[in-house]
Design a protein around this motif. Structure first.
Motif, PDB file in Angstrom:
ATOM      1  N   SER A 199       0.869  80.963  21.846  1.00  0.00           N
ATOM      2  CA  SER A 199       1.739  81.317  22.967  1.00  0.00           C
ATOM      3  C   SER A 199       2.995  80.465  22.879  1.00  0.00           C
ATOM      4  O   SER A 199       2.956  79.316  22.437  1.00  0.00           O
ATOM      5  CB  SER A 199       1.037  81.066  24.305  1.00  0.00           C
ATOM      6  OG  SER A 199       1.909  81.378  25.379  1.00  0.00           O
ATOM      7  N   ALA A 200       4.132  81.051  23.260  1.00  0.00           N
ATOM      8  CA  ALA A 200       5.403  80.323  23.216  1.00  0.00           C
ATOM      9  C   ALA A 200       6.250  80.695  24.420  1.00  0.00           C
ATOM     10  O   ALA A 200       6.044  81.737  25.047  1.00  0.00           O
ATOM     11  CB  ALA A 200       6.156  80.635  21.918  1.00  0.00           C
ATOM     12  N   VAL A 201       7.194  79.834  24.741  1.00  0.00           N
ATOM     13  CA  VAL A 201       8.094  80.091  25.861  1.00  0.00           C
ATOM     14  C   VAL A 201       9.419  79.361  25.629  1.00  0.00           C
ATOM     15  O   VAL A 201       9.440  78.289  25.022  1.00  0.00           O
ATOM     16  CB  VAL A 201       7.448  79.630  27.205  1.00  0.00           C
ATOM     17  CG1 VAL A 201       7.275  78.112  27.231  1.00  0.00           C
ATOM     18  CG2 VAL A 201       8.281  80.093  28.396  1.00  0.00           C
ATOM     19  N   SER A 202      10.509  79.955  26.089  1.00  0.00           N
ATOM     20  CA  SER A 202      11.832  79.309  26.065  1.00  0.00           C
ATOM     21  C   SER A 202      12.289  79.129  27.512  1.00  0.00           C
ATOM     22  O   SER A 202      12.320  80.098  28.280  1.00  0.00           O
ATOM     23  CB  SER A 202      12.851  80.170  25.303  1.00  0.00           C
ATOM     24  OG  SER A 202      12.547  80.226  23.936  1.00  0.00           O
TER      25      SER A 202
ATOM     26  N   TYR B 136      -6.024  71.125  31.423  1.00  0.00           N
ATOM     27  CA  TYR B 136      -5.851  72.438  30.797  1.00  0.00           C
ATOM     28  C   TYR B 136      -7.016  72.783  29.870  1.00  0.00           C
ATOM     29  O   TYR B 136      -6.884  73.600  28.960  1.00  0.00           O
ATOM     30  CB  TYR B 136      -4.523  72.469  30.033  1.00  0.00           C
ATOM     31  CG  TYR B 136      -3.355  72.154  30.938  1.00  0.00           C
ATOM     32  CD1 TYR B 136      -2.839  73.110  31.801  1.00  0.00           C
ATOM     33  CD2 TYR B 136      -2.799  70.880  30.975  1.00  0.00           C
ATOM     34  CE1 TYR B 136      -1.802  72.817  32.676  1.00  0.00           C
ATOM     35  CE2 TYR B 136      -1.751  70.572  31.834  1.00  0.00           C
ATOM     36  CZ  TYR B 136      -1.271  71.541  32.687  1.00  0.00           C
ATOM     37  OH  TYR B 136      -0.234  71.244  33.562  1.00  0.00           O
ATOM     38  N   GLY B 137      -8.152  72.130  30.111  1.00  0.00           N
ATOM     39  CA  GLY B 137      -9.357  72.473  29.376  1.00  0.00           C
ATOM     40  C   GLY B 137      -9.477  71.803  28.023  1.00  0.00           C
ATOM     41  O   GLY B 137     -10.342  72.175  27.223  1.00  0.00           O
TER      42      GLY B 137
ATOM     43  N   MET C 153       3.635  72.368  29.584  1.00  0.00           N
ATOM     44  CA  MET C 153       2.601  72.707  30.565  1.00  0.00           C
ATOM     45  C   MET C 153       2.513  74.215  30.779  1.00  0.00           C
ATOM     46  O   MET C 153       1.437  74.742  31.068  1.00  0.00           O
ATOM     47  CB  MET C 153       2.863  71.975  31.880  1.00  0.00           C
ATOM     48  CG  MET C 153       2.567  70.484  31.796  1.00  0.00           C
ATOM     49  SD  MET C 153       2.543  69.604  33.377  1.00  0.00           S
ATOM     50  CE  MET C 153       4.292  69.634  33.822  1.00  0.00           C
ATOM     51  N   THR C 154       3.631  74.923  30.609  1.00  0.00           N
ATOM     52  CA  THR C 154       3.615  76.382  30.743  1.00  0.00           C
ATOM     53  C   THR C 154       2.737  77.018  29.668  1.00  0.00           C
ATOM     54  O   THR C 154       1.897  77.878  29.957  1.00  0.00           O
ATOM     55  CB  THR C 154       5.051  76.946  30.643  1.00  0.00           C
ATOM     56  OG1 THR C 154       5.843  76.398  31.698  1.00  0.00           O
ATOM     57  CG2 THR C 154       5.047  78.462  30.756  1.00  0.00           C
ATOM     58  N   VAL C 155       2.911  76.596  28.406  1.00  0.00           N
ATOM     59  CA  VAL C 155       2.088  77.176  27.340  1.00  0.00           C
ATOM     60  C   VAL C 155       0.650  76.646  27.412  1.00  0.00           C
ATOM     61  O   VAL C 155      -0.294  77.338  27.018  1.00  0.00           O
ATOM     62  CB  VAL C 155       2.695  76.915  25.942  1.00  0.00           C
ATOM     63  CG1 VAL C 155       3.980  77.714  25.770  1.00  0.00           C
ATOM     64  CG2 VAL C 155       2.944  75.439  25.680  1.00  0.00           C
ATOM     65  N   ALA C 156       0.492  75.420  27.930  1.00  0.00           N
ATOM     66  CA  ALA C 156      -0.856  74.857  28.078  1.00  0.00           C
ATOM     67  C   ALA C 156      -1.678  75.677  29.075  1.00  0.00           C
ATOM     68  O   ALA C 156      -2.886  75.875  28.883  1.00  0.00           O
ATOM     69  CB  ALA C 156      -0.771  73.406  28.526  1.00  0.00           C
ATOM     70  N   ARG C 157      -1.040  76.175  30.128  1.00  0.00           N
ATOM     71  CA  ARG C 157      -1.751  76.996  31.113  1.00  0.00           C
ATOM     72  C   ARG C 157      -2.247  78.305  30.481  1.00  0.00           C
ATOM     73  O   ARG C 157      -3.323  78.788  30.805  1.00  0.00           O
ATOM     74  CB  ARG C 157      -0.852  77.286  32.315  1.00  0.00           C
ATOM     75  CG  ARG C 157      -0.722  76.111  33.272  1.00  0.00           C
ATOM     76  CD  ARG C 157      -0.073  76.518  34.576  1.00  0.00           C
ATOM     77  NE  ARG C 157       1.346  76.805  34.416  1.00  0.00           N
ATOM     78  CZ  ARG C 157       2.313  75.891  34.514  1.00  0.00           C
ATOM     79  NH1 ARG C 157       2.001  74.625  34.750  1.00  0.00           N
ATOM     80  NH2 ARG C 157       3.564  76.223  34.373  1.00  0.00           N
TER      81      ARG C 157
END
Length: 524
Positions: free
Chosen positions: A338-341, A407-408, A453-457
């Motif tokens: 998973s990725a995010v910008s 986050y597990g 933290m966004t991708v960790a969720r």
């Protein structure tokens, strides 16, 4: 015996940039055998990428590293870029602080030291000249030139030892350099790992690498999309100093200082200039060259108190979620990615930046330590891997400040995870000229944490589903094992035959698994 001033200054010298870095090569990142070779790969690859992308070409690089003796190598680096015109070859490879990157623009390289630094290191360690073949196009068509040259350190310029015209089939540059006191390694800081990480952040590129053992690695491109070219952006008022204003004033062609402000700074309107003149009482219609230092200080001090729109972000080109995921899948083949910008923000009030992050779990994610996979942090700045000085970097600090158990991930250090973080900016705040770690600006630390933290969720959600699936499979297995035993014992007590239970049991367990996987259930 007391010495006179004249005697003290008899040994006064001026050093050219080349002389300075010859005495201080560690400032270019050339310290240690493994690091020195990795930095050479870094400089040559980033220059090839930049040149190809500016010409609208999908980058393709071939690297051949031959070992002649212990710590003695020949490096041949070939790219498919636009090539270098004959008149500029010596400037590119033999002149420090020469290039096209001295602009306020997002760029992999920022100092004009890369190629010339590699030639200098080669010359310092072997005394051998550099050999260059350049294929380029001009108004008369495709041309080729081959040069053998050395760097004149005293003059900071190239000495051409041999030059001739050659036939070439395509544009591009082939560079051959000798190196001693360097070492090829498969370690986390080695040249091979640098290429592997480069491919994750640059899925549009292709690199073919032959290592000193003769093994050939082909890193294919995962995307055919050339990144858009970043645009040059004007400095933001919040990010300039009095010295910047004085420098602009001395080198402008504008006749009035107010025109200089509106044309040289972003978010600076005529209305704002009028406000500045009214508050400070400075005549902004004066010639820029007449601006005094005290007046520049007064204006900059006012900038800090005024509210300006955030700097424009059109000059920032992130890799993007889709491209990061493609790069990660191509190299790591993970079980989950998973990725995010994030949206652009600023540090120090006026320098825009973007943080983007990705997380990969399973597959080839993480790093092998013995026979176990451990967590791995991959740091990047404008798509360039930062393989050294990890401990002092803001990216590392931001990631390690996160409570991963939430986050597990119970034991982050021993998890098969790769965390990817890239900072995008026209002015990445590096801690040193080696450009291997990012300064811990509070805004950068905050964005690194939030993005990670966004991708960790998202990983947490996947791990929960995986755990639930495993538990359901275990329950189903228990059901399959004990129901037959219960039926047989019940039939024995009732003194009757054991009923046919297999079709019903299969349907029940199949229904449970289908519901878990969200698949349609066929009751026939």
């Amino acid at each position: 015996m007391e010495r006179q001033a004249g005697e003290l200054f008899e040994e006064f010298q001026e050093l050219t940039a080349s002389e300075f870095f010859r005495k201080n090569k560690q400032m270019l990142g050339f310290s240690g055998k493994i690091r020195s070779l990795t930095i050479v790969f870094h400089e040559l690859i980033t220059n090839s990428f930049d040149a190809a992308e500016e010409a609208g070409i999908l980058p393709e690089i071939k690297i051949d590293l031959k070992r002649l003796d212990k710590d003695h190598y020949i490096l041949r680096h070939t790219d498919n870029g636009p090539g270098i015109p004959e008149d500029f070859v010596t400037k590119v490879f033999c002149t420090m602080f020469a290039g096209s990157k001295f602009r306020n623009i997002q760029s992999r390289g920022q100092q004009g030291l890369g190629c010339s630094g590699c030639v200098l290191l080669s010359q310092m360690t072997t005394g051998k000249p550099a050999r260059i073949i350049s294929g380029y196009k001009d108004k008369d068509g495709l041309k080729g030139v081959q040069m053998t040259l050395k760097m004149d350190v005293k003059k900071n310029q190239g000495l051409i030892l041999d030059k001739k015209k050659v036939d070439v089939k395509n544009t591009g540059v082939c560079l051959e350099l000798h190196f001693k006191d360097v070492s090829y390694s498969l370690s986390e800081q080695g040249a091979f790992e640098y290429i592997r990480r480069t491919m994750i952040a640059n899925p549009h590129a292709k690199i073919i690498f032959r290592d000193p053992t003769g093994h050939k690695y082909i890193f294919n491109r995962a995307s055919a999309v050339i990144p858009p070219l970043p645009k040059e952006v004007l400095p933001h008022p919040k990010g300039v100093t009095a010295d910047d204003l004085i420098f602009m004033a001395k080198h402008t062609d504008k006749r009035r200082f107010r025109s200089l402000l509106t044309s040289s700074l972003s978010r600076m309107s005529t209305k704002r200039v009028n406000e500045i003149q009214e508050i400070t009482g400075i005549d902004l219609n004066k010639r820029p060259k007449d601006m005094k230092w005290e007046e520049a200080e007064q204006i900059v001090d006012l900038f800090t108190k005024m509210d300006f729109m955030a700097p424009p972000t059109s000059g920032l080109i992130p890799i993007g979620q889709e491209q990061i995921e493609k790069g990660v899948v191509e190299i790591l083949n993970p079980e989950f990615v998973s990725a995010v910008s994030r949206k652009p923000v600023t540090y120090r009030g006026g320098v825009a930046f973007i943080i983007e992050a990705g997380i990969a779990y399973g597959g080839d994610s993480g790093r092998m330590v013995g026979e176990q996979r451990k967590a791995e942090i991959m740091r990047f700045a404008n798509r360039v891997p930062l393989t050294f000085d990890q401990g002092s970097c803001a990216i590392t600090e931001g990631l390690k400040s996160i409570d991963w158990k939430r986050y597990g991930i119970r034991d982050m250090e021993s998890a098969p995870i790769t965390i990817f973080v890239n900072i995008v900016s026209t002015q990445v705040p590096y801690l040193s000229t080696g450009k291997q770690s990012v300064a811990p600006e509070p805004e950068i630390l905050h964005e690194v944490r939030q993005t990670a933290m966004t991708v960790a969720r998202k990983l947490q959600k996947y791990l929960r589903a995986k755990k639930a699936e495993k538990e359901e499979a275990m329950r189903s297995k228990i059901f399959e094992e004990y129901v037959p035993v219960i039926l047989k014992e019940a039939a024995l007590l009732a003194e009757t035959e054991v009923p046919e239970y297999q079709p019903v049991l299969a349907k029940v367990t199949r229904r449970a698994l289908a519901e878990l996987m969200g698949e349609p259930i066929d009751d026939d």
